[in-house]
Write an enzyme that holds these catalytic residues in place. Structure first.
Site, mmCIF file in Angstrom:
data_model
loop_
_atom_site.group_PDB
_atom_site.id
_atom_site.type_symbol
_atom_site.label_atom_id
_atom_site.label_comp_id
_atom_site.label_asym_id
_atom_site.label_seq_id
_atom_site.Cartn_x
_atom_site.Cartn_y
_atom_site.Cartn_z
ATOM 1 N N SER A 23 3.616 -1.381 10.609
ATOM 2 C CA SER A 23 5.505 -1.805 11.302
ATOM 3 C C SER A 23 5.573 -2.662 10.597
ATOM 4 O O SER A 23 6.678 -3.831 11.404
ATOM 5 C CB SER A 23 5.377 -0.675 12.292
ATOM 6 N N HIS A 76 -10.427 1.292 5.712
ATOM 7 C CA HIS A 76 -8.232 1.436 5.678
ATOM 8 C C HIS A 76 -8.434 2.567 6.805
ATOM 9 O O HIS A 76 -9.620 3.628 7.635
ATOM 10 C CB HIS A 76 -7.519 2.313 5.165
ATOM 11 N N GLY A 96 2.480 3.027 10.840
ATOM 12 C CA GLY A 96 3.860 4.230 10.362
ATOM 13 C C GLY A 96 4.763 4.793 11.974
ATOM 14 O O GLY A 96 5.375 5.246 11.664
ATOM 15 N N ASN A 103 0.561 -1.436 -0.040
ATOM 16 C CA ASN A 103 0.184 -0.002 -0.225
ATOM 17 C C ASN A 103 0.563 1.103 0.278
ATOM 18 O O ASN A 103 1.602 1.688 0.969
ATOM 19 C CB ASN A 103 -0.579 -0.493 0.894
ATOM 20 N N GLU A 133 -6.888 5.454 8.022
ATOM 21 C CA GLU A 133 -6.919 6.689 7.277
ATOM 22 C C GLU A 133 -7.843 7.018 6.584
ATOM 23 O O GLU A 133 -8.578 8.759 7.240
ATOM 24 C CB GLU A 133 -6.408 6.903 7.269
ATOM 25 N N GLU A 184 -5.181 -4.091 11.577
ATOM 26 C CA GLU A 184 -4.750 -3.457 11.440
ATOM 27 C C GLU A 184 -4.527 -2.231 12.615
ATOM 28 O O GLU A 184 -5.209 -0.867 12.552
ATOM 29 C CB GLU A 184 -4.274 -2.323 9.926
ATOM 30 N N LYS A 213 0.110 4.452 -0.175
ATOM 31 C CA LYS A 213 -0.434 5.747 0.359
ATOM 32 C C LYS A 213 -0.012 6.873 -0.735
ATOM 33 O O LYS A 213 -0.409 6.315 -1.774
ATOM 34 C CB LYS A 213 0.215 5.777 1.443
HETATM 35 P P1 13P Z 1 2.919 0.888 8.134
HETATM 36 O O1 13P Z 1 3.087 -0.734 7.416
HETATM 37 O O2 13P Z 1 3.983 1.813 6.891
HETATM 38 O O3 13P Z 1 2.962 0.750 9.500
HETATM 39 O O4 13P Z 1 1.952 0.882 7.433
HETATM 40 C C1 13P Z 1 0.209 0.356 7.392
HETATM 41 C C2 13P Z 1 -0.698 0.347 6.618
HETATM 42 O O5 13P Z 1 -1.095 1.368 6.241
HETATM 43 C C3 13P Z 1 -0.371 0.098 5.502
HETATM 44 O O6 13P Z 1 -2.071 -0.459 4.830
#
Ligand code: 13P
Length: 252
Positions: A215, A94, A174, A5, A96, A168, A7
Site C-alpha cells: 500500500s 512474493h 492491496g 509490480n 501471492e 511486504e 501483477k
Molecule cells: P500494493 O502496493 O498494491 O499494496 O502491492 C504491493 C505488492 O504486493 C508489490 O509487490
C-alpha cells in the site's frame, strides 16, 4: 531501488504508454534503479520499447518457474529464458506466489540458486500475515523465511550481492493500510540484523538492501522511504498510473 509490480494488470497499449511517460518523467539516478515488472507475456515487448526509447528503466520478471529433476513443466519459464530476454531482475517468494501457487521454501531456494547461476538479481520477498502480527510473532516468522537464504549452496556465496530483500507485510498488500513508520523501521532493523548476525553475511561484508512494499502511494511514500533502514520501494497498485509512479520515483 523503486520497483513497479504490475501483477496481473495491463495491456500492450498501457505498457507502451507507461514506458513512454515514465521515461520522460523520471530522473533516473544510478544509485536508485527504476525497475518495471510487467506481466510475463509483455516482457519481450517492454524490453524492446525500453531499448527503442533509450530508457534507463530496467526490466524485472514477476515470476520464474522451477521443476525438480528436470521434469517437464507446461507453461514454465526458466531463469535462462528470462536472461535470454535481457531481463535483469526477478521477484522470488512474493506472498501471492507462496499462497496461491503453494510455492515451498525448497522451490524458492532452487529458484534463487538458478537465478544467481544465470546472473540475475533476485528480489526476495518476505512478510507476515495478520495473525502472525497479532500474535507478536513477526520476527520468528520472518527469520524462518530468511533462513531460506542460508540454504543456498556455498558455491553461490560470491553471488549473494545480487540479492535484495523486499519486506511486504501481507496484511498491507492491496489493503490501503500501509504499515506504520515505527513498525517498518523496527522490522527492517530486525531483518538487517538477522542477515548480518544469524546468516553471517556481515562476515562476507554483504549488506543487502531491504525494500518496503504494501500500500505504498503518493501520500505515504516520502515518509516510508525516508525511514531508517528502508532502501527502496516495491509498489503494486500505485505503480499502474505512470504519473503517480513517476512522482513516487522522483520523491524517493
Ligand atoms: P500494493 O502496493 O498494491 O499494496 O502491492 C504491493 C505488492 O504486493 C508489490 O509487490
Amino acid at each position: 531501488m523503486i520497483i513497479a509490480n504490475w501483477k496481473m494488470n495491463g495491456t500492450r497499449r498501457s505498457v507502451a504508454t507507461w514506458i513512454e511517460a515514465v521515461t520522460s518523467n523520471i530522473n533516473v539516478k544510478n544509485i536508485n534503479p527504476c525497475i518495471f515488472c510487467p506481466p510475463t507475456c509483455y516482457l519481450e515487448y517492454a524490453r524492446r520499447l525500453i531499448d527503442e526509447n533509450g530508457s534507463s528503466i530496467e526490466i524485472g520478471s514477476q515470476i520464474v518457474n522451477y521443476s525438480f529433476e528436470d521434469e517437464s513443466l507446461t507453461g514454465g519459464i526458466s531463469t535462462t529464458m528470462l536472461k535470454d530476454l535481457g531481463i535483469k531482475y526477478i521477484l522470488v517468494g512474493h506472498s501471492e506466489q507462496r499462497n496461491f501457487l503453494n510455492e515451498s521454501k525448497n522451490v524458492i531456494t532452487k529458484k534463487i540458486e538458478e537465478a544467481l547461476d544465470d546472473e540475475l538479481s533476485v528480489i526476495y520477498c518476505i512478510g507476515e500475515d495478520i495473525d502472525t502480527k497479532n500474535k507478536n510473532e513477526t520476527h520468528l516468522f520472518l527469520s524462518e523465511q530468511l533462513d531460506v537464504l542460508a540454504q543456498l549452496q556455498p558455491t553461490h556465496e560470491d553471488k549473494l550481492r545480487s540479492i535484495t530483500v523486499a519486506y511486504e507485510p501481507i496484511w498491507a498488500i492491496g489493503s490501503g493500510l500501509n504499515a506504520e513508520k515505527d513498525y517498518i523501521v523496527k522490522t527492517h532493523e530486525f531483518i538487517k540484523k538477522y542477515i548480518n548476525d544469524h546468516l553471517e553475511w556481515g562476515r562476507l561484508d554483504i549488506y543487502p538492501a531491504v525494500l518496503y512494499g504494501g500500500s505504498v502511494n503518493l501520500g505515504n511514500c516520502e515518509e516510508i522511504i525516508s525511514s531508517t533502514d528502508v532502501d527502496g520501494l516495491l509498489i503494486g497498485g500505485a505503480s499502474l498510473n505512470s504519473e503517480t509512479f513517476s512522482k513516487i520515483y522522483n520523491l524517493s
